[in-house]
Design an enzyme around this catalytic site. Structure first.
Site, mmCIF file in Angstrom:
data_model
loop_
_atom_site.group_PDB
_atom_site.id
_atom_site.type_symbol
_atom_site.label_atom_id
_atom_site.label_comp_id
_atom_site.label_asym_id
_atom_site.label_seq_id
_atom_site.Cartn_x
_atom_site.Cartn_y
_atom_site.Cartn_z
ATOM 1 N N ALA A 169 0.867 -1.175 0.000
ATOM 2 C CA ALA A 169 0.000 0.000 0.000
ATOM 3 C C ALA A 169 0.906 1.228 0.000
ATOM 4 O O ALA A 169 2.068 1.156 0.421
ATOM 5 C CB ALA A 169 -0.886 -0.020 1.236
ATOM 6 N N GLY A 225 0.667 -4.942 0.934
ATOM 7 C CA GLY A 225 -0.553 -4.982 0.121
ATOM 8 C C GLY A 225 -0.320 -5.612 -1.250
ATOM 9 O O GLY A 225 -1.267 -6.122 -1.862
ATOM 10 N N GLU A 279 -0.597 -9.217 -0.637
ATOM 11 C CA GLU A 279 -2.020 -9.461 -0.362
ATOM 12 C C GLU A 279 -2.842 -9.409 -1.643
ATOM 13 O O GLU A 279 -3.788 -10.181 -1.824
ATOM 14 C CB GLU A 279 -2.520 -8.428 0.668
ATOM 15 C CG GLU A 279 -1.899 -8.675 2.039
ATOM 16 C CD GLU A 279 -2.069 -7.518 3.008
ATOM 17 O OE1 GLU A 279 -1.763 -6.362 2.631
ATOM 18 O OE2 GLU A 279 -2.507 -7.750 4.141
ATOM 19 N N GLU A 322 4.964 -5.152 7.129
ATOM 20 C CA GLU A 322 4.248 -4.079 7.850
ATOM 21 C C GLU A 322 4.754 -3.883 9.272
ATOM 22 O O GLU A 322 4.687 -2.772 9.810
ATOM 23 C CB GLU A 322 2.747 -4.375 7.880
ATOM 24 C CG GLU A 322 2.035 -4.220 6.547
ATOM 25 C CD GLU A 322 2.031 -5.485 5.694
ATOM 26 O OE1 GLU A 322 2.852 -6.403 5.955
ATOM 27 O OE2 GLU A 322 1.209 -5.556 4.769
#
Ligand code: CO8
Length: 257
Positions: A65, A108, A111, A131
């Site tokens: 992200a 992300g 993911e 993260e």
């Protein structure tokens, strides 16, 4: 439809989506995720598309992200306006999605790959959930999908340390279906997607849904779902065609839709 952060193309019955935000290693900001969700939805509604390939660049599938966009947000911001809601529509697609991963698939990005049905990796691919190094935990399914994919003990090691794994380790762990030389990644993804797109579309939808059910339900529920779905497929012309073709020793000619 016009896009700024992705490129989209249809080749035969395969829809191609390429993440294209090179200045941030394809980091997923809300604009990119919105475009991705729109592109997946458009292919998903098109019966001329039997499989989608999602890929990035040679250097990065997606490095997570977008940290710059996220860093100053409050807990309230994150709870009230999920900037990554579009990821859920990618996960809901009926059409199978092949993630063709080269370079970084982190946070992300990892993911997003796990939201797809099949992960094909170049030998340059690197997977991880770093993260913890940013003072947070995975927030787009990493603690759940990675744990289901590779088991709780290896997932815990990766999530608690932020260690990355290379393509060979990811394949051994069961995250990746196959590792191919980087130069062959897109050709291999095309061949895989074309094979899937050549099958009967409603049967492909049913097979995808049944495999997904295995992640989300108990064994008994999943077995019931499979049995019902298996029986229902005998109402389709394509079941008659597939079995008649086998008996006649010829290739099946599925209607696709
Ligand atoms: N976000 C924003 N920008 C990024 C990101 C990112 N995730 N990753 C890389 N970039 C940018 C860099 O800032 C840099 O920009 P600039 O040139 O302007 O400085 C450019 O991309 C190139 O990156 P590097 O110079 O760092 O390239 P390196 O080859 O040295 O390193 C790495 C590559 C190892 C991939 C490194 O960039 C890195 O560690 N990136 C961050 C990886 C990461 O921590 N990802 C997890 C992000 S958090 C997350 O995904 C949580 C999702 C949950 C959301 C839930 C919402 C409900």
């Amino acid at each position: 439809m016009t896009y700024e952060n992705i490129s989209v193309e249809q080749r035969g019955r395969v829809g191609w989506i390429t993440l294209d935000r090179p200045r941030a290693l394809n980091a997923l900001d809300s604009a990119l995720v919105d475009e991705l969700a729109r592109a997946v939805a458009a292919f998903d509604e098109d019966e001329g598309v039997g499989c989608i390939v999602l890929t990035g660049s040679e250097r990065a599938f997606a490095a997570g992200a977008d940290i710059t966009e996220m860093s100053e947000k409050s807990a309230r911001d994150m709870l009230m306006a999920n900037p990554f809601a579009g990821m859920e529509s990618v996960a809901r697609a009926r059409t199978p999605i092949v993630a063709a991963v080269a370079g970084y698939a982190l946070g992300g990005g990892c993911e997003l790959a796990m939201t797809c049905d099949i992960i094909l990796a170049a030998d340059t691919a690197t997977f991880g959930q770093p993260e913890i190094n940013l003072g947070v935990i995975p927030g787009l399914g990493g603690t759940q999908r990675l744990t289901r994919a590779i088991g709780p003990y290896k997932a815990a090691e990766l999530i608690l340390t932020g260690r990355m794994m290379d393509a060979a380790e990811a394949e051994r762990a069961g995250l990746v279906s196959r590792v191919v030389p980087a130069a062959d990644l897109l050709d291999e993804a095309a061949a895989l997607a074309e094979t899937i797109a050549g099958k009967s579309l409603p049967v492909v939808y049913a097979a995808k849904e049944a495999v997904r059910a295995a992640q989300e339900t108990t064994l008994a529920e999943g077995m019931r779902f499979e049995k019902q779905t298996f029986a229902a497929l005998f109402a389709l012309d394509d079941q008659k065609e597939g079995m008649a073709a086998f008996r006649a020793k010829r290739a099946p000619e599925f209607r696709h839709r």
